[in-house]
Design a protein around this motif. Structure first.
Motif, PDB file in Angstrom:
ATOM      1  N   LEU A   1      -4.616  -8.526  -8.651  1.00 37.52           N
ATOM      2  CA  LEU A   1      -3.759  -7.351  -8.608  1.00 37.52           C
ATOM      3  C   LEU A   1      -4.095  -6.548  -7.358  1.00 37.52           C
ATOM      4  CD1 LEU A   1      -3.103  -8.087 -11.561  1.00 37.52           C
ATOM      5  CD2 LEU A   1      -3.108  -5.647 -12.071  1.00 37.52           C
ATOM      6  N   ALA A   2      -3.295  -6.739  -6.309  1.00 36.60           N
ATOM      7  CA  ALA A   2      -3.476  -6.017  -5.055  1.00 36.60           C
ATOM      8  C   ALA A   2      -2.477  -4.881  -4.977  1.00 36.60           C
ATOM      9  CB  ALA A   2      -3.317  -6.967  -3.871  1.00 36.60           C
ATOM     10  N   VAL A   3      -2.501  -4.023  -5.994  1.00 39.27           N
ATOM     11  CA  VAL A   3      -1.606  -2.866  -6.063  1.00 39.27           C
ATOM     12  C   VAL A   3      -2.435  -1.644  -6.403  1.00 39.27           C
ATOM     13  CG1 VAL A   3       0.398  -4.237  -6.745  1.00 39.27           C
ATOM     14  CG2 VAL A   3      -1.096  -3.275  -8.502  1.00 39.27           C
TER      15      VAL A   3
ATOM     16  N   LYS B   1      -4.304 -23.245  -8.975  1.00 40.56           N
ATOM     17  CA  LYS B   1      -3.255 -22.277  -8.666  1.00 40.56           C
ATOM     18  C   LYS B   1      -3.747 -20.866  -8.987  1.00 40.56           C
ATOM     19  CE  LYS B   1       0.950 -23.456  -9.088  1.00 40.56           C
ATOM     20  NZ  LYS B   1       2.299 -23.850  -9.556  1.00 40.56           N
ATOM     21  N   VAL B   2      -3.514 -19.946  -8.046  1.00 42.38           N
ATOM     22  CA  VAL B   2      -3.928 -18.550  -8.174  1.00 42.38           C
ATOM     23  C   VAL B   2      -2.726 -17.675  -7.867  1.00 42.38           C
ATOM     24  CG1 VAL B   2      -5.485 -16.760  -7.331  1.00 42.38           C
ATOM     25  CG2 VAL B   2      -6.280 -19.119  -7.466  1.00 42.38           C
ATOM     26  N   GLY B   3      -2.545 -16.612  -8.653  1.00 38.90           N
ATOM     27  CA  GLY B   3      -1.450 -15.691  -8.438  1.00 38.90           C
ATOM     28  C   GLY B   3      -1.920 -14.390  -7.807  1.00 38.90           C
ATOM     29  N   ILE B   4      -1.044 -13.779  -7.018  1.00 41.07           N
ATOM     30  CA  ILE B   4      -1.316 -12.481  -6.384  1.00 41.07           C
ATOM     31  C   ILE B   4      -0.113 -11.586  -6.624  1.00 41.07           C
ATOM     32  CG2 ILE B   4      -1.785 -11.265  -4.231  1.00 41.07           C
ATOM     33  CD1 ILE B   4      -3.014 -13.776  -3.113  1.00 41.07           C
ATOM     34  N   LEU B   5      -0.356 -10.422  -7.157  1.00 43.85           N
ATOM     35  CA  LEU B   5       0.696  -9.424  -7.323  1.00 43.85           C
ATOM     36  C   LEU B   5       0.476  -8.335  -6.273  1.00 43.85           C
ATOM     37  CD1 LEU B   5       0.897  -9.052 -11.221  1.00 43.85           C
ATOM     38  CD2 LEU B   5       2.352 -10.408  -9.708  1.00 43.85           C
ATOM     39  N   GLY B   6       1.417  -8.226  -5.346  1.00 42.02           N
ATOM     40  CA  GLY B   6       1.297  -7.295  -4.238  1.00 42.02           C
ATOM     41  C   GLY B   6       1.613  -7.985  -2.935  1.00 42.02           C
ATOM     42  N   SER B   7       2.099  -7.244  -1.974  1.00 43.61           N
ATOM     43  CA  SER B   7       2.502  -7.843  -0.696  1.00 43.61           C
ATOM     44  C   SER B   7       2.034  -7.015   0.491  1.00 43.61           C
ATOM     45  CB  SER B   7       4.034  -8.001  -0.652  1.00 43.61           C
ATOM     46  OG  SER B   7       4.663  -6.745  -0.883  1.00 43.61           O
TER      47      SER B   7
ATOM     48  N   ALA C   1     -15.416  -0.469   3.563  1.00 43.02           N
ATOM     49  CA  ALA C   1     -14.369  -0.097   2.628  1.00 43.02           C
ATOM     50  C   ALA C   1     -13.251  -1.102   2.675  1.00 43.02           C
ATOM     51  CB  ALA C   1     -13.843   1.298   2.951  1.00 43.02           C
ATOM     52  N   ALA C   2     -12.767  -1.449   1.510  1.00 42.31           N
ATOM     53  CA  ALA C   2     -11.690  -2.420   1.426  1.00 42.31           C
ATOM     54  C   ALA C   2     -10.363  -1.725   1.528  1.00 42.31           C
ATOM     55  CB  ALA C   2     -11.785  -3.196   0.114  1.00 42.31           C
ATOM     56  N   GLU C   3      -9.414  -2.347   2.224  1.00 43.17           N
ATOM     57  CA  GLU C   3      -8.063  -1.836   2.281  1.00 43.17           C
ATOM     58  C   GLU C   3      -7.295  -2.468   1.144  1.00 43.17           C
ATOM     59  OE1 GLU C   3      -6.479  -2.596   6.085  1.00 43.17           O
ATOM     60  OE2 GLU C   3      -8.314  -2.064   7.128  1.00 43.17           O
ATOM     61  N   VAL C   4      -6.870  -1.677   0.208  1.00 43.91           N
ATOM     62  CA  VAL C   4      -6.221  -2.223  -0.977  1.00 43.91           C
ATOM     63  C   VAL C   4      -4.787  -1.765  -0.988  1.00 43.91           C
ATOM     64  CG1 VAL C   4      -6.314  -2.411  -3.461  1.00 43.91           C
ATOM     65  CG2 VAL C   4      -8.400  -2.110  -2.166  1.00 43.91           C
ATOM     66  N   PRO C   5      -3.894  -2.538  -0.452  1.00 46.22           N
ATOM     67  CA  PRO C   5      -2.505  -2.152  -0.418  1.00 46.22           C
ATOM     68  C   PRO C   5      -1.785  -2.513  -1.690  1.00 46.22           C
ATOM     69  CG  PRO C   5      -2.775  -4.191   0.743  1.00 46.22           C
ATOM     70  CD  PRO C   5      -4.137  -3.805   0.237  1.00 46.22           C
ATOM     71  N   GLY C   6      -0.628  -1.988  -1.859  1.00 39.68           N
ATOM     72  CA  GLY C   6       0.190  -2.344  -2.997  1.00 39.68           C
ATOM     73  C   GLY C   6       1.638  -2.441  -2.587  1.00 39.68           C
ATOM     74  N   ASP C   7       2.494  -2.867  -3.477  1.00 39.12           N
ATOM     75  CA  ASP C   7       3.919  -2.911  -3.196  1.00 39.12           C
ATOM     76  C   ASP C   7       4.418  -1.512  -2.927  1.00 39.12           C
ATOM     77  OD1 ASP C   7       4.027  -5.582  -3.450  1.00 39.12           O
ATOM     78  OD2 ASP C   7       4.668  -5.579  -5.547  1.00 39.12           O
ATOM     79  N   GLN C   8       5.280  -1.390  -1.964  1.00 44.98           N
ATOM     80  CA  GLN C   8       5.826  -0.091  -1.626  1.00 44.98           C
ATOM     81  C   GLN C   8       7.019   0.198  -2.521  1.00 44.98           C
ATOM     82  OE1 GLN C   8       4.229   1.737   0.532  1.00 44.98           O
ATOM     83  NE2 GLN C   8       2.780   0.063   0.760  1.00 44.98           N
TER      84      GLN C   8
END
Length: 524
Positions: free
Chosen positions: A126-128, A67-73, A2-9
């Motif tokens: 999109l890591a949210v 260049k690659v973008g990621i949304l989420g921290s 299972a993947a851990e998919v976090p998002g911005d808090q």
């Protein structure tokens, strides 16, 4: 995994139902290609040497890097950024609070506001979480024509509650973007440790072939293996993968548990209940260890025989039908598919039996029995040495060790990393030939344990036969059937059937006279 998919808090905004963009603009899309010198070899380090400064920190990525973008921290976003940087990509991370999260990412990754992060990259991860998708609708103009990679996973309740997948919901919010579902089955740990220590396969699905091809190239560059799952309609199935808990082990585990309960109850009646009822002896202390140790080999032995019984049934069915082109019954087909899991559970029970057996001398009850036996010998001035029993125990233990060693070899070759290094003939020899040898050794081990006890009246408590006589039934049937199929009248006909011959069909031919070619015919 299972993947851990976090998002911005932060606070969860109200989910919008309207579209957040315009019609697709295909001409404005270009796909980044990783540098050719950064390939997806398995042996490359997580952090590329050319990206490491002399002080050990990550250096700035080359300006020509895609260049690659990621949304989420969150955790997954940080692991993804680290893996992308090590694979030769230039990473821009969009966060609502870049100053607070900048120190969590590699120094070569640029951490900035969301608006700036999505301006230049053509691929945005999109890591949210799903509930945060609507907060990105203000960026719909900047995201138009770009590739959005959805890495999120729903919970089991969310998966049942929503009819559409997270990726399909994202595509409905951003119709001007090319949405790709990928990386949701890869955990943050696998991204950091590399594909060597985790699952290499990355299922990918999208309605745009160009976007799917671009992400597949990125997956290769990161050292993973892309698996094309088709259109975005398959995203719901892809998102369900991490929610499954050992789907192939349910039936074998229930089978092993059922056998354990039955044999445990049977041994309880013979070893504990019978002495208590007939002689008034309290032997309930045997329940935690002795009865369990008597039950485990029974379960392991029967499970091992059940690994090879479906092959015997399949061969008998092919002989009866005279063809290999008719499907097996569903129950037999599922049985054949679960043989690996049943075999591993057999090895697990056998290993536990060996550990329990080594622990028996440590038990207080065992020590008391030895002391009592020694006292009786001194009182009777007898020399207790039965040559037959000594030989029986020596042979019994030796056969058990050999059987467990062969089972260990079978279990090791069942691992994907080992199995992939073997060709088909080697794998078939280990799993089929050595597996049958393990079954024969286990049978001899059981027969040596029983010896003449099956013919002693005192062993039939409550008119029930000893446990080992029950365990011999299925394995002996398998061994006798295997020996029967070795007879020329059966083996040649079976080999012809497996080479395409049909009893009532137009295909008629004779087997090669060379017996070596006959032996190379595949076996069920």
């Amino acid at each position: 995994m299972a993947a851990e998919v976090p998002g911005d808090q932060g606070a969860c905004p109200t989910i919008l139902s309207q579209d957040c963009g315009k019609s697709p603009d295909k001409d404005s899309t270009s796909h980044p290609r990783p540098a050719t010198k950064m390939s997806g070899e398995m042996d490359k380090p997580l952090i590329s040497r050319r990206l490491v400064d002399s002080d050990g920190s990550l250096a700035e990525a080359p300006s020509e890097a895609p260049k690659v973008g990621i949304l989420g921290s969150g955790d997954f976003a940080r692991s993804l950024a680290t893996r992308l940087v090590s694979s030769g990509f230039s990473v821009v991370v969009g966060s609502r609070n870049p100053k607070r999260t900048a120190g969590l990412f590699p120094s070569s990754a640029q951490v900035t506001l969301r608006e700036e992060a999505v301006s230049s990259p053509e691929v945005i991860f999109l890591a949210v979480f799903r509930e945060h998708y609507s907060s990105l609708c203000g960026l719909s103009d900047q995201l138009a024509g770009k590739i959005l990679v959805d890495v999120s996973n729903p919970t089991e309740q969310e998966h049942l509650r929503h009819r559409e997948s997270n990726a399909e919901y994202l595509a409905s919010l951003f119709p001007t973007c090319m949405v790709v579902k990928a990386f949701n089955v890869i955990s943050a740990w696998t991204l950091q440790a590399g594909p060597r220590d985790g699952n290499r396969q990355v299922p990918i699905c999208s309605d745009q072939p160009e976007a799917k091809r671009a992400i597949s190239e990125m997956v290769h560059a990161m050292g993973f293996m892309p698996v094309d799952m088709g259109s975005l309609a398959s995203a719901r199935e892809v998102e369900a993968m991490p929610l499954r808990l050992l789907p192939g082990w349910k039936v074998p585990a229930l089978l092993a548990l059922g056998l354990f309960v039955c044999f445990y109850a049977y041994n309880f009646i013979l070893d504990v209940l019978h002495p208590y009822v007939q002689e008034g002896k309290n032997k309930f202390y045997k329940l935690p260890v002795s009865v369990v140790n008597t039950t485990l080999p029974c379960v392991a032995y029967v499970l091992l025989s059940l690994v090879y019984l479906p092959g015997v049934l399949a061969a008998a069915l092919q002989l009866r039908r005279g063809t290999k082109y008719r499907r097996f019954p569903d129950w037999l087909d599922h049985w054949l598919q679960h043989r690996k899991q049943i075999g591993l559970l057999s090895f697990f029970c056998a290993a536990l039996h060996a550990i329990y057996s080594f622990c028996l001398p440590l038990l207080r009850s065992h020590r008391y029995e030895l002391v009592n036996l020694a006292v009786k010998q001194v009182a009777n001035k007898s020399h207790l040495w039965v040559e037959e029993e000594v030989w029986r125990m020596e042979i019994y233990v030796s056969l058990g060790v050999l059987a467990l060693g062969t089972l260990s070899l079978l279990a090791v070759t069942s691992l994907p990393s080992i199995a992939n290094s073997l060709n088909w003939r080697e794998f078939s020899f280990v799993q089929s030939t050595l597996g049958f040898v393990a079954l024969v050794l286990s049978t001899l081990h059981t027969l040596t344990y029983g010896w003449t006890r099956a013919f002693e009246e005192s062993r039939y408590k409550f008119y029930l036969p000893p446990t080992f006589t029950l365990t011999l039934l299925v394995p002996c049937v398998v061994i006798l059937a295997k020996g029967l199929f070795l007879l020329p009248c059966f083996s040649r006909r079976l080999a012809k059937i497996r080479r395409g011959w049909e009893k009532d069909g137009a295909v008629k031919f004779a087997l090669p006279t060379d017996h070596i070619l006959v032996e190379k015919t595949s076996h069920v």
